[in-house]
Design an enzyme around this catalytic site. Structure first.
Site, PDB file in Angstrom:
ATOM      1  N   CYS A  17     -75.151  63.911 -28.977  1.00 24.66           N
ATOM      2  CA  CYS A  17     -75.719  65.242 -29.168  1.00 24.66           C
ATOM      3  C   CYS A  17     -75.681  66.072 -27.889  1.00 24.66           C
ATOM      4  O   CYS A  17     -75.743  67.299 -27.952  1.00 24.66           O
ATOM      5  CB  CYS A  17     -77.143  65.143 -29.682  1.00 24.66           C
ATOM      6  SG  CYS A  17     -78.273  64.272 -28.579  1.00 24.66           S
TER       7      CYS A  17
ATOM      8  N   GLY B 281     -81.269  63.110 -42.940  1.00 24.99           N
ATOM      9  CA  GLY B 281     -80.288  62.444 -42.093  1.00 24.99           C
ATOM     10  C   GLY B 281     -80.866  61.176 -41.503  1.00 24.99           C
ATOM     11  O   GLY B 281     -81.884  61.228 -40.803  1.00 24.99           O
TER      12      GLY B 281
END
Length: 416
Positions: free
Chosen positions: A55, A190
């Site tokens: 990320c 998720g």
């Protein structure tokens, strides 16, 4: 494994330091893109490389004649352009690239100091490269050295004291900004690594039992929910669940937004945390007055006393890195004489085979099996002596190698 002549070891990439979430999203590598890069690398003659995409960073570590070869590989398989990359990128070469990997793997270069989740990415990337035949001894040894450093820093310092990841920062943000958190309806969309870690932190720190999980692949959500006795809903119920929630945490691996303005009909306050790269929540949700949207880059700016205390352990972590880096460089130094030792062995073997051919003609009762055993043992002992000398006398090993080459009339190839 052989390293091609005129190649160097590079680390090319971009991170949260200069690239915002949107730009990082352009260079994020899906699993499909990673496979494509590994295949393409082989066609370009690249012998070894490793991919990392999280990320907060995307990086390629590998051997190439020029870094632009690796940069083109990245841009060819993502939405990013070379021009965009150049605006935010870094390129490290040889020793600097080695040092960079140590900093990344140790948590010193993490968006939240002490976050060691990158180690899992390095391990996974090395495994994929090895399966593709693209992990030479240099890169494999380096990754293992970084893993060792990471483990020592975890056990010998308090750099990672407490939770340090983005997933924990998200829960910390919720607890600091939402009253009566245990009574709120929370939706986690998720259940990849960040989603799983966030779920664990939610259960542990909020004491909330109103947590619902949704994942495109339902059985993955059920596997996570089963550990904590949480509710799972089908992906088709996403809109409905968003609108009955007080907090929505989005941590999917989708390459395009999955949550957007038209999905939201609720008028009550709704906090949305987007922990995804690329961003999975469309910016148009900000048009709604009741929506508060927080991205992981915002979470990473949160500092507390615990985080400040960790900074005191940076010198101790750097000392551990230095020690293991010295060991790695010492190992690298030994590689320069490996081709010479191999060449000596081949030369002696050729001499042995030539002598065997002569003795077969001269002696009717030539015991080839016994002669093979004795001569092979002697060759191994002789090469071991040379290797021992070169290791022990590293200051003059270059001169010794040249002398050995001259005496044995050797031609060697460069190895890594």
């Amino acid at each position: 494994m052989q390293q091609q002549r005129n190649t160097n070891f590079y680390a090319i990439g971009l991170s949260y330091k200069k690239a915002d979430a949107e730009v990082r999203g352009h260079f994020s590598l899906s699993e499909t893109a990673k496979i494509a890069i590994l295949k393409q690398a082989r066609t370009k003659g690249i012998k070894s490389l490793l991919l990392v995409s999280t990320c907060n960073r995307t990086e390629i570590y590998g051997f190439a004649e020029r870094p632009c070869i690796l940069i083109d590989l990245l841009c060819d398989n993502t939405k990013g352009t070379v021009e965009e990359f150049q605006n935010v990128a870094y390129v490290h070469k040889n020793n600097d690239a080695i040092s960079h990997m140590f900093k990344v793997g140790s948590g010193l270069d993490s968006q939240i100091l002490g976050d060691f989740e990158i180690i899992g990415q390095l391990k996974s990337g090395a495994k994929k490269s090895k399966n593709a035949g693209l992990l030479n001894s240099y890169l494999e040894r380096l990754v293992n050295s970084v893993i060792r450093a990471s483990k020592r820093i975890k056990t010998e310092t308090e750099l990672s004291s407490g939770a340090t990841s983005v997933s924990f920062a998200s829960v910390q943000y919720i607890m600091s900004n939402v009253k009566h958190i245990s009574e709120k309806n929370i939706l986690l969309f998720g259940t990849g690594k960040i989603g799983r870690n966030t779920c664990e932190n939610l259960v542990k720190h909020t004491k909330n039992t109103h947590i619902t999980l949704i994942n495109r692949t339902k059985d993955k959500a059920e596997a996570v929910a089963g550990k904590f006795n949480l509710l799972v809903k089908d992906y088709r119920n996403l809109q409905e669940e968003i609108n009955i929630s007080d907090i929505v945490i989005v941590a999917t691996g989708a390459q395009n937004p999955t949550v957007y303005k038209s999905l939201i009909q609720t008028k009550k306050p709704l906090l949305i945390l987007d922990l995804s790269i690329p961003k999975n929540v469309n910016e148009d949700v900000r048009d709604l007055e009741n929506i508060t949207l927080v991205h992981l880059d915002d979470l990473a700016k949160i500092t507390d006393e615990t985080l400040e205390k960790r900074k005191a352990y940076i010198p101790a972590a750097e000392t551990i890195i230095y020690e293991i880096n010295v060991e790695f460089n010492a190992w690298l130094d030994t590689l320069k004489f490996v081709p010479t030792i191999q060449a000596i062995k081949h030369k002696l073997t050729d001499l042995k085979n030539s002598e065997f051919s002569t003795q077969r003609k001269k002696l009717d009762n030539f015991n080839e099996e016994q002669a093979e055993l004795i001569s092979s043992n002697l060759i191994q002992k002789i090469t071991n002596q040379f290797a021992h000398h070169l290791r022990e006398d590293s200051n003059s090993s270059d001169e010794s190698i040249e002398l050995i080459k001259k005496i044995f009339q050797l031609e060697t190839t460069k190895n890594v």
